[in-house]
Scaffold this active site. Structure first.
Site, short mmCIF file in Angstrom:
data_model
loop_
_atom_site.label_atom_id
_atom_site.label_comp_id
_atom_site.label_asym_id
_atom_site.label_seq_id
_atom_site.Cartn_x
_atom_site.Cartn_y
_atom_site.Cartn_z
N VAL A 1 0.86 -1.18 0.00
CA VAL A 1 0.00 0.00 0.00
C VAL A 1 0.90 1.23 0.00
O VAL A 1 1.97 1.23 0.61
CB VAL A 1 -0.98 0.02 1.20
CG1 VAL A 1 -2.07 -1.04 1.03
CG2 VAL A 1 -0.27 -0.15 2.52
N SER A 2 0.46 2.27 -0.72
CA SER A 2 1.30 3.44 -0.93
C SER A 2 1.40 4.37 0.28
O SER A 2 2.39 5.06 0.44
CB SER A 2 0.78 4.24 -2.12
OG SER A 2 0.80 3.44 -3.27
N THR A 3 0.36 4.40 1.11
CA THR A 3 0.39 5.28 2.27
C THR A 3 0.12 4.49 3.54
O THR A 3 -0.46 3.40 3.49
CB THR A 3 -0.67 6.41 2.16
OG1 THR A 3 -1.96 5.83 2.22
CG2 THR A 3 -0.51 7.20 0.87
#
Length: 191
Positions: free
Chosen positions: A9-11
């Site tokens: 997941v990017s964040t």
């Protein structure tokens, strides 16, 4: 043969639960997750651990291709590395499985398309540069020192200043100053 799952997941605000559930349902025995890491980032610790855990005959499984990498060329390189190690690759959402003949075919087609696109980009870049040159555009980096600065530097050095001190006062490296001084001054060029 062991299936090893990788999720990303990017964040930090996002949750990998959907990915992890899908990977577990696909039979992954070990799961590795990167949180708060962009797909373009080189440093993805969990991916490194997942790749290190793979042995010949194992399969790396992802929920979607974009979880593994941002560009097709990166994906092709990674799957090539996996193949060289005797490992397979599966993407659940795209139904790509390099352990099957059909999956290998799909990936080869994607690789050929990626190479074709790189070629087109290179051709367009060359054509654009040629057109810009024809229009008289100056290409490349802007000089670090203006003609006036080079002229001033010559005067200072001729007056006895050390080149390293002149370079420091102009906030450039000594090699940059020497390159600029080596070029003929505009006033000495023939008209």
């Amino acid at each position: 043969m062991t299936s090893i799952g990788y999720a990303r997941v990017s964040t930090d605000d996002q949750t990998p639960a959907l990915q992890l559930d899908a990977l577990k349902a696909a039979g992954c025995e070990r799961l590795f997750t990167d949180r708060g890491v962009s797909g373009a980032a080189r440093g993805r610790p969990a991916l490194g651990e997942a790749l290190a855990a793979l042995k010949s005959g194992d399969v790396l499984v992802v929920w979607r291709l974009d979880r593994l990498g941002r560009s097709l060329s990166d994906l092709i390189a990674l799957t090539g590395e996996l193949k060289a190690r005797g490992c397979g690759f599966r993407s659940l959402s795209e139904s790509i499985d390099t352990t099957t003949a059909g999956g290998v075919l799909v990936f080869h087609v994607l690789g050929a398309l990626a190479e074709f696109e790189r070629g087109l980009i290179a051709e367009r870049t060359r054509a654009g540069l040629a057109a810009a040159k024809k229009r008289g555009a100056k290409l490349g980096r802007r000089p670090a020192l203006s003609a006036d600065q080079v002229s001033h530097a010559r005067q200072l050095i001729d007056a006895g200043e050390r080149p390293s001190d002149v370079a420091k006062s102009l906030k450039v490296d000594r090699a940059t100053l020497y390159r600029a001084l080596a070029k003929p001054s505009p006033s000495s060029s023939p008209s």
